[in-house]
Design a protein around this motif. Structure first.
Motif, short mmCIF file in Angstrom:
data_model
loop_
_atom_site.label_atom_id
_atom_site.label_comp_id
_atom_site.label_asym_id
_atom_site.label_seq_id
_atom_site.Cartn_x
_atom_site.Cartn_y
_atom_site.Cartn_z
N ALA A 167 40.74 50.36 36.41
CA ALA A 167 41.88 50.54 35.51
C ALA A 167 42.63 49.40 35.75
O ALA A 167 43.43 49.07 34.69
N HIS A 168 42.89 48.98 36.83
CA HIS A 168 44.08 47.81 36.85
C HIS A 168 42.99 46.65 37.35
O HIS A 168 43.45 45.46 37.50
N GLY A 169 41.74 46.79 37.53
CA GLY A 169 40.99 45.70 38.31
C GLY A 169 39.84 45.24 37.34
O GLY A 169 38.86 44.91 37.66
N PHE A 170 40.35 44.95 36.11
CA PHE A 170 39.38 44.17 35.24
C PHE A 170 39.05 42.91 35.85
O PHE A 170 40.21 42.01 36.03
N GLY A 171 37.86 42.55 36.20
CA GLY A 171 37.45 41.52 36.98
C GLY A 171 37.94 41.11 38.27
O GLY A 171 37.52 40.01 38.95
N THR A 172 38.30 42.10 39.09
CA THR A 172 38.48 42.01 40.50
C THR A 172 37.23 41.68 41.22
O THR A 172 36.27 42.26 40.66
N ARG A 173 37.16 40.77 42.16
CA ARG A 173 35.97 40.46 42.61
C ARG A 173 36.38 40.76 44.21
O ARG A 173 37.34 40.32 44.77
N TRP A 174 35.12 40.87 44.84
CA TRP A 174 35.14 41.25 46.41
C TRP A 174 34.13 40.35 46.99
O TRP A 174 32.89 40.38 46.57
N LYS A 175 34.61 39.24 47.65
CA LYS A 175 33.57 38.00 48.25
C LYS A 175 32.74 37.70 47.09
O LYS A 175 31.64 37.43 47.12
N GLY A 176 33.52 37.32 46.06
CA GLY A 176 32.98 36.79 44.67
C GLY A 176 32.27 37.70 43.78
O GLY A 176 31.77 37.34 42.72
N ARG A 177 31.95 38.86 44.34
CA ARG A 177 31.35 39.69 43.28
C ARG A 177 32.23 40.62 42.57
O ARG A 177 33.27 41.27 43.12
N PRO A 178 31.97 41.13 41.38
CA PRO A 178 33.00 41.81 40.54
C PRO A 178 32.90 43.29 41.08
O PRO A 178 31.72 43.87 41.33
N VAL A 179 33.91 43.83 41.58
CA VAL A 179 33.73 45.20 42.19
C VAL A 179 33.31 46.17 41.28
O VAL A 179 32.74 47.05 42.04
N CYS A 180 33.54 46.18 40.07
CA CYS A 180 32.92 47.16 39.10
C CYS A 180 31.51 47.49 39.26
O CYS A 180 30.81 48.40 38.64
N ASN A 181 30.69 46.37 39.67
CA ASN A 181 29.10 46.87 40.01
C ASN A 181 28.94 47.20 41.16
O ASN A 181 27.62 47.36 41.58
N GLU A 182 29.88 47.42 42.15
CA GLU A 182 29.37 47.80 43.43
C GLU A 182 29.16 49.21 43.51
O GLU A 182 28.77 49.65 44.73
N GLY A 183 29.52 50.33 42.75
CA GLY A 183 29.31 51.55 42.91
C GLY A 183 28.09 51.83 41.80
O GLY A 183 27.61 51.23 41.46
N THR A 184 28.23 53.24 41.62
CA THR A 184 27.37 53.79 40.53
C THR A 184 27.97 53.48 39.18
O THR A 184 26.87 52.99 38.25
N LEU A 185 29.20 53.47 39.11
CA LEU A 185 29.65 53.24 37.86
C LEU A 185 31.33 52.90 38.10
O LEU A 185 31.71 53.13 39.25
N ALA A 186 31.91 52.12 37.01
CA ALA A 186 33.20 51.86 37.31
C ALA A 186 34.01 52.54 35.81
O ALA A 186 33.20 52.79 34.84
N LEU A 187 35.28 52.59 36.15
CA LEU A 187 36.10 53.31 35.24
C LEU A 187 37.10 52.26 34.72
O LEU A 187 37.79 51.71 35.78
N PHE A 188 37.46 52.03 33.45
CA PHE A 188 38.47 50.97 33.05
C PHE A 188 39.52 51.72 32.28
O PHE A 188 39.14 52.81 31.28
N GLY A 189 40.67 51.51 32.27
CA GLY A 189 41.67 52.27 31.03
C GLY A 189 42.18 51.21 30.34
O GLY A 189 42.26 49.96 30.69
N LEU A 190 42.39 51.55 28.94
CA LEU A 190 42.57 50.25 28.01
C LEU A 190 44.05 50.57 27.41
O LEU A 190 44.09 50.21 26.29
N ASN A 191 44.79 51.44 27.71
CA ASN A 191 46.25 51.55 27.15
C ASN A 191 46.96 50.18 27.17
O ASN A 191 46.65 49.36 27.66
N ILE A 192 48.19 50.47 26.38
CA ILE A 192 48.91 48.97 26.24
C ILE A 192 49.57 48.63 27.43
O ILE A 192 50.00 47.38 27.73
N SER A 193 49.63 49.15 28.69
CA SER A 193 50.13 48.59 29.76
C SER A 193 49.01 47.93 30.59
O SER A 193 49.33 47.19 31.62
N LYS A 194 47.85 47.82 30.21
CA LYS A 194 46.76 47.37 30.98
C LYS A 194 46.55 45.95 30.57
O LYS A 194 47.09 45.31 29.79
N ILE A 195 45.73 45.29 31.64
CA ILE A 195 45.52 43.88 31.49
C ILE A 195 45.07 43.52 29.86
O ILE A 195 45.53 42.54 29.51
#
Ligand SMILES: Cc1ncc(COP(=O)(O)O)c(C=O)c1O
Length: 617
Positions: A167-195
């Motif tokens: 929800a805060h980590g749009f595009g966050t990477r760990w050792k160059g890999r996007p963290v959103c693809n590291e589990g089974t799934l990833a959650l994002f929040g899109l309200n006006i306070s987000k990136i």
């Protein structure tokens, strides 16, 4: 009546307030308010997946309903779901409302993410999922988490889901890999306070086709289509958001928020509060206008991230050496959805900055297990780091539309407020002339909590005419100086305290108890009182002091053809142009250059000299 007077005062003074967050909206999003595209949700999902390098993306009305839907779609019930004690409370709401049990773990001492040693201890045969939050866009060690979960799966012979909370980590990477693809799934929040925002809305991404299919089917079966009235409300909300975050209007919005129940009345259903509930429309699918706005925002995502990273670097450059302020290191994959700092006495600092027209955030000001609704889930476990974060964290504004000058101003004001709170003695005052060269120096200064920068605004046209009359400068030289100043590039600087005359300056030296005072292009007359104030007064000249000190020195050096020159720092003893020279930086004037180029070159040496001096002290 008092409140009304305060409100009138606010309007009359035209006060402005830099908001703690601000959506990065433009004409592109605005146009979407008046358009309808029937397949926009599907298009948004496709673009979203592509942007974040995921195979599948599924849109939901909120991030929390996306998480809730996942638990329901995969029949996860009465399982323990591990999550950090310091995160947004709605994540815990989704766990409870889906019939599962939150199992909190503390965050680590150094960043705001969960302590993986504690995850290892907490995981057991009842664990159904682990929610890995990359709070404030700062990456969690996903390699270690994967390893812990894989070992537990083998040990307990069951699947344990890893959900990356991005929800805060749009595009966050760990050792160059996007963290959103590291589990089974990833959650994002899109309200006006987000990136990036889609007004409201949430998204799930996954690499697995079967998971995506099952989620999609479940959503179609259990969520209603967004109705027309909701779509009108979303459009109206976005229309209001545009002006509301303009700094002058935001001062009023903030006043209404703090002093009246009006805004709370309209937003209470969406509040991230401790009562375990969801907004009434949490089962209506994302509306087309939200998806359309989301698509516009995706186009800007690279620019938004680049700006945020630049601002984070600026804050870091200014604050990393400050006493009393704890910062996160500048990790490579961090996305800086927020810029969190930890300080000891938060409330007073928030109040002081607010008085200076800057709103600081306290995004997560609770540790979830301490909230009444969640105490039963915490048993007798304690979460000292989360509790500390909830009391000490401040989020500095870092939105993409913030100007570097504003960022610098925030850093300096913040630093001064912290210094006051922890009683850091002021060592140094810098009095800098309010012209383009002075502002160039200010632009290159780092900030330190034991240093205050003041603008000398004492020199006016009256003084110039006096100097002309006294023949300290000639009219042609004045014209050259004015022309050089006119052609020079200007630097935006933060709003600084202004000194109009020597009395004000003397008072400032006394108030701060500063031990050293540096003057740079300061036109102030230095009376005896300042020399006997107990502070050491040091002045920078851009040419060799004894022959060429003071105004017009570059012109005289050029006329005398003394090309080898030096910028000097000297102690002011009796008059401003005399005294022991403490430090020099050599440079060479160039007969082929214009007067302005030579002056620039000389003052650049002076700036370098002062920066070296400040670094050494
Ligand atoms: C860390 C975190 N996770 C999840 C969410 C859920 O997002 P939403 O507000 O869209 O339900 C939020 C929301 O603010 C959040 O901050």
């Amino acid at each position: 009546m008092d409140e009304f007077d305060a409100f009138r005062g606010l309007i009359a003074k035209g006060r402005s307030l830099i908001p703690r967050f601000k959506p990065y909206l433009g004409w592109g999003e605005f146009k979407e308010i008046f358009r309808h595209q029937s397949d926009s949700v599907r298009c948004f999902e496709e673009h979203f997946a592509r942007t974040f390098e995921a195979r599948h993306a599924l849109a939901f009305p909120y991030g929390r309903s996306a998480l809730w839907a996942f638990f329901r779609a995969f029949d996860l019930k009465r399982t323990e779901v591990i999550l950090p004690a310091y995160t947004c409370v709605v994540v815990a709401h989704a766990i409870v409302l889906s019939g599962n049990v939150p199992r909190f773990v503390d965050v680590g001492p150094l960043d705001f993410n969960m302590d993986l040693d504690q995850v290892e201890q907490a995981i057991n045969e009842r664990t159904g999922a682990v929610i890995a939050t990359h709070l404030f866009g700062y990456p969690l060690d996903v390699d270690r988490l994967n390893q812990i979960v894989r070992q537990a799966e083998v040990k307990y012979g069951k699947k344990i889901w890893i959900i990356q909370d991005c929800a805060h980590g749009f595009g966050t990477r760990w050792k160059g890999r996007p963290v959103c693809n590291e589990g089974t799934l990833a959650l994002f929040g899109l309200n006006i306070s987000k990136i990036i925002t889609s007004i409201f809305g949430g998204m799930l991404t996954t690499q697995d086709r079967k998971t995506a299919q099952r989620l999609r089917q479940w959503r179609e079966d259990h969520f209603l289509l967004s109705d027309g009235w909701r779509s009108i409300r979303r459009r109206a909300y976005l229309l209001v958001v545009y002006p509301a975050f303009q700094e002058k209007i935001y001062a009023v919005v903030n006043w209404l928020e703090e002093k009246t129940a009006l805004l709370n009345y309209f937003t209470k259903a969406y509040h991230l509060d401790s009562t375990i509930h969801f907004p009434p429309d949490h089962l209506q699918q994302m509306s087309s206008v939200e998806a359309q706005v989301g698509m516009e925002q995706l186009k800007k995502f690279p620019e938004i991230v680049q700006r945020r990273r630049e601002l984070a670097r600026l804050y870091h450059a200014h604050l990393s050496d400050s006493q009393g302020i704890d910062l996160l290191p500048l990790a490579e994959g961090a996305i800086w959805s927020h810029f969190p700092v930890r300080v000891r006495k938060r409330e007073e600092i928030l109040r002081r900055l607010h008085q200076n027209g800057i709103q600081l955030g306290q995004l997560v000001d609770y540790s979830i297990p301490e909230l009444p609704g969640y105490r039963p889930y915490a048993a007798d476990a304690s979460f000292p780091n989360a509790a500390r974060c909830s009391r000490e964290t401040i989020n500095l504004p870092i939105h993409a539309s913030l100007q570097p000058g504003q960022c610098q101003a925030i850093a300096w004001r913040f630093q001064a407020a912290v210094a006051k709170e922890v009683s850091i003695p002021i060592k140094t005052l810098l009095l800098v002339g309010n012209d383009k060269i002075g502002r160039r120096l200010i632009g290159r200064l780092g900030s330190y909590s034991d240093r205050i920068v003041l603008l000398d605004v004492s020199s006016g046209w009256k003084r110039v005419f006096r100097l002309l009359r006294k023949k300290r400068i000639s009219l042609p030289l004045l014209c050259k100086m004015v022309w050089a100043e006119f052609r020079r590039e200007d630097h935006r600087i933060p709003t600084l305290e202004r000194i109009r005359n020597s009395q004000e300056f003397l008072q400032k030296i006394k108030d701060t108890g500063a031990k050293r005072v540096y003057l740079f292009r300061a036109g102030l007359i230095i009376p005896g009182g300042i020399l006997t104030s107990g502070a050491e007064i040091l002045n920078v000249h851009c040419a060799s002091l004894h022959s060429y000190g003071g105004l017009g020195s570059i012109q005289r050096a050029l006329e005398d053809e003394v090309w080898e020159q030096e910028a000097t720092l000297h102690r002011v003893e009796a008059s401003i142009d005399h005294g022991e020279v403490l430090r020099t930086v050599g440079y060479r004037l160039n007969p082929r250059w214009s007067y302005g180029q030579n002056e620039d070159w000389a003052y650049d040496a002076g700036i370098q000299l002062l920066l070296d001096e400040l670094k050494a002290n």
